[in-house]
Scaffold this active site. Structure first.
Site, mmCIF file in Angstrom:
data_model
loop_
_atom_site.group_PDB
_atom_site.id
_atom_site.type_symbol
_atom_site.label_atom_id
_atom_site.label_comp_id
_atom_site.label_asym_id
_atom_site.label_seq_id
_atom_site.Cartn_x
_atom_site.Cartn_y
_atom_site.Cartn_z
ATOM 1 C CD1 TRP A 146 -21.854 -36.062 70.099
ATOM 2 C CD2 TRP A 146 -21.247 -35.363 68.074
ATOM 3 N NE1 TRP A 146 -20.844 -35.143 70.260
ATOM 4 C CE2 TRP A 146 -20.449 -34.698 69.038
ATOM 5 C CE3 TRP A 146 -21.040 -35.080 66.729
ATOM 6 C CZ2 TRP A 146 -19.463 -33.771 68.683
ATOM 7 C CZ3 TRP A 146 -20.068 -34.151 66.382
ATOM 8 C CH2 TRP A 146 -19.290 -33.511 67.348
ATOM 9 C CG ASP A 147 -19.670 -38.858 72.262
ATOM 10 O OD1 ASP A 147 -20.710 -38.185 72.155
ATOM 11 O OD2 ASP A 147 -18.752 -38.562 73.040
ATOM 12 C CD GLU A 153 -22.010 -30.419 74.527
ATOM 13 O OE1 GLU A 153 -22.928 -31.224 74.352
ATOM 14 O OE2 GLU A 153 -21.018 -30.641 75.264
ATOM 15 C CE LYS A 193 -17.458 -29.662 76.175
ATOM 16 N NZ LYS A 193 -18.773 -30.255 76.492
ATOM 17 C CD GLN A 194 -17.112 -30.738 71.759
ATOM 18 O OE1 GLN A 194 -17.192 -30.875 72.967
ATOM 19 N NE2 GLN A 194 -17.727 -31.531 70.906
#
Length: 706
Positions: A305-306, A435, A503-504
């Site tokens: 997806w980046d 994640e 995580k992000q």
């Protein structure tokens, strides 16, 4: 209101911020500068390179095939000298220069920007002192014409060039294609001698890489012809000059910020194919780009997806034609996406969490492939943004974009579960962008991006006069978007406990890029709650998204504090990003660069690509005096923006007379105060800094005055 019409004017900066120099190479070879051109990728002096779409290994073992690089050569001199290593991002050229009391020697390396199947090394020598003695340069080579991924064999020399070829050992899927690779290169001796009767000498070495002998010979011929005509390097320089002419973002402010933006743009542009040559199919953009992806390197060169969420938006705003290659890559993987969905018992298309060539999932860990399904919405969101920027319906008809959008809509409908208790559709058993969590229900980002892609599927069906299944509307209207009305924030998923580590960037992506409507209070709460618990060593793109959120709320200093965290991921001296701030993880981390670029390109300007127009809401932090964005593309136009103090200037460029493109839409500025300002090509208009939109004029296209 005071409105001024201005003539365009040029300014010059005495410091070339595009040049990065050092007298030593990075101590960690992972941070050597990559030279890539959308097809070939190589880290300077590395013994291996990669070619887009060339993988070895089946399923989860699939990785970019290592191809030996004949240009893995370093210069040495008998006489002690001063060394200078330089990466010129304006020209896409890396050089190593040695200066001794008697001679200056330069080694120049580049991945040709116009002819993407060619790598080049040039060596230049100039005497500084007259002498009757010859000068010898030692060339230490690390080249080995073998690979663990490809069994190479010799072919007859071609026009003085060595030629080897081979086929990857295994295919991505059983019975699949194993690509061939052909290399033809100019032999490089262990030394070069400069005769005593000359003041200067030069040598040129070519590497041509292709999938057939005929193509490799053709590209090698092209390189030889360019050498003869003296256009080898000039043609490369012209291509880079054209790219920078159509896409630049610079600030009047901290040099570190300017250099970071230039570095991000350079490496991201390098990852996309040449706009003037489409002889080889584009293999997508992986988190580490084409210079990484070997078996032992993070993420193996797979496409995530980046590409669609992090790298694509910044390129699309400048070059929809380049960004279109991302969409075409996804179209090529439709059959694989269909197979993924069927294997899991669902309808439509399930794009791979990790994709290579076929589109079947090559993720080495099954649970990610099965549960990180937000990739589907990320893919469709890229298609939607492209359409709003271009109004290019052909991409959705002949280009098969509609198959992607509608196939994903069918998948969502088959994937959700109706909950009679709350009368909503639930998405169960997923992994969110964060994640740290597995098999959760109703990831707020996953459900929101699914809802958005369903709405675009309905819009596209209407535009193409095609019937839309009623289930698309039903699920779009009734899918659950988790929200806590008491605490006024969005839980990351059902059962998320506030204060739990993440995580992000995840929930904060609802505001940008998804643009989910919410009050300022909710937006602030989402930012504060998740900022406090986000891993400080998490992936590099995270803090840019928080910065965009604080800019939306008008808190520039808070935004800058968070954006400043990204600088820890930039490794000197050549601006190569690491995934984590401690230098670990994926290197040449284009994902982080894309997030940082978006923070400024969409954060400082307030640009939002919307159905109604290109929205803007400029706001600069205190340490930035001005922002200059050149080459913004919208509905066939190129625009230059200058945001300075309390004023904004916009100019639509006149198209080149020989552009051959269709007539662009006429544009106007519509400010939130109600003021409308027509944009006349070639004339800059200045207005007070405030939110507004760029829209089509009612009259349609420009009427050019000759």
């Amino acid at each position: 209101m005071k409105i001024r019409w201005n003539s365009p004017r040029m300014t010059s900066d005495p410091v070339d911020l595009y040049i990065f120099t050092s007298d030593t190479l990075p101590s960690d070879p992972r941070f050597m500068p990559p030279l890539t051109n959308g097809l070939l990728g190589w880290s300077v002096f590395n013994r291996v390179m990669h070619m887009g779409g060339v993988y070895n290994g089946e399923g989860g073992a699939c990785h970019r095939a290592n191809i030996p690089c004949p240009l893995a050569v370093q210069m040495k001199t008998e006489e002690v000298g001063q060394h200078m290593y330089k990466l010129d991002m304006r020209s896409g050229i890396f050089s190593h220069t040695i200066v001794t009391p008697h001679v200056e020697i330069s080694q120049v390396l580049y991945a040709h920007r116009q002819h993407s199947n060619i790598l080049v090394m040039e060596v230049f020598l100039k005497r500084l002192v007259l002498s009757a003695e010859p000068i010898t340069i030692q060339l230490e080579s690390f080249f080995n014409p073998q690979s663990d991924d490809i069994t190479f064999q010799n072919a007859p020399d071609y026009k003085g060039g060595r030629h080897i070829f081979g086929q990857t050992l295994s295919s991505e899927i059983p019975g699949g294609i194993r690509p061939f690779v052909h290399l033809i290169w100019t032999p490089i001796a262990s030394s070069l001698t400069h005769p005593p009767d000359q003041s200067q000498s030069s040598w040129v070495f070519l590497v041509a890489v292709a999938n057939t002998s005929e193509n490799a010979q053709s590209y090698f011929d092209t390189g030889l012809e360019l050498i003869v005509t003296g256009d080898l390097r000039p043609s490369h320089l012209r291509s880079w000059a054209e790219l920078w002419m159509g896409s630049s973002i610079e600030v009047v402010g901290p040099e570190t910020l300017n250099r970071a933006l230039i570095g991000c743009m350079f490496y991201l542009l390098s990852a996309f194919p040449s706009s003037s040559e489409a002889t080889s199919p584009f293999g997508g953009v992986s988190p580490g780009g084409l210079s990484t992806g070997s078996k032992e390197e993070d993420y193996h060169g797979h496409v995530f997806w980046d590409q669609d969420t992090w790298m694509y938006p910044g390129i699309a705003l400048f070059y929809p034609s380049l960004a279109k290659a991302v969409l075409e890559y996804r179209v090529k993987t439709i059959e694989g996406a269909q197979a993924n969905a069927q294997q899991m018992g669902f309808k439509g298309l399930k794009f791979a969490w990790e994709s290579a060539v076929t589109g079947q999932d090559v993720c080495p860990v099954d649970i990610y492939a099965e549960q990180e399904i937000h990739i589907n919405g990320d893919v469709v969101f890229a298609f939607e943004q492209y359409f709003y920027l271009t109004q290019d319906l052909e991409m959705f008809k002949e280009g098969r974009g509609s198959e992607v959008v509608w196939g994903v809509a069918d998948y969502w409908v088959s994937r959700v579960t109706w909950d009679p208790t709350d009368q909503q559709y639930h998405m169960k058993g997923v992994i969110p962008p964060d994640e740290y969590y597995f098999t959760v229900d109703n990831s707020v980002f996953t459900n929101a991006v699914a809802q958005r892609s369903l709405r675009f599927a309905l819009e596209l069906a209407s535009l193409l006069a095609q019937p839309a299944p009623p289930e698309w509307q039903e699920v779009s209207d009734k899918i659950k978007i988790p929200f806590d009305p008491k605490l006024q924030y969005h839980p990351e998923f059902d059962g998320y406990m506030q204060g739990t580590k993440v995580k992000q960037a995840d929930t904060v992506l609802l505001g940008y890029p998804l643009g989910i409507p919410m009050t300022s209070e909710v937006r602030r709460n989402d930012l504060e709650i998740y900022e406090a618990v986000t891993n400080p060593l998490g992936p590099a793109m995270t803090w840019g998204m928080f910065a965009v959120g604080w800019l939306e709320l008008g808190e520039t200093e808070k935004a800058q504090q968070l954006l400043q965290k990204c600088f820890k991921n930039i490794q000197k001296p050549f601006q190569v990003w690491s995934e984590s701030s401690d230098g670990s993880g994926c290197v040449n981390f284009l994902t982080g660069m894309g997030g940082f670029l978006q923070a400024v390109l969409f954060g400082y300007t307030g640009f939002r690509v919307q159905k109604e127009g290109l929205a803007f809401a400029p706001l600069l932090p205190r340490e930035v005096d001005a922002l200059n964005v050149k080459g913004v593309s919208y509905l066939g136009n190129k625009m230059d923006w200058l945001i300075k103090g309390e004023e904004v200037s916009v100019m639509v460029r006149k198209p080149a007379e020989d552009s051959g493109s269709k007539e662009p839409y006429a544009l106007e500025v519509v400010l939130n105060t109600g003021t409308t300002i027509p944009l006349i090509p070639g004339q800059s208009v200045t207005f007070p800094r405030q939110p507004g939109q760029i829209r089509k004029q009612n009259s349609g296209s420009y009427c050019w005055l000759l």
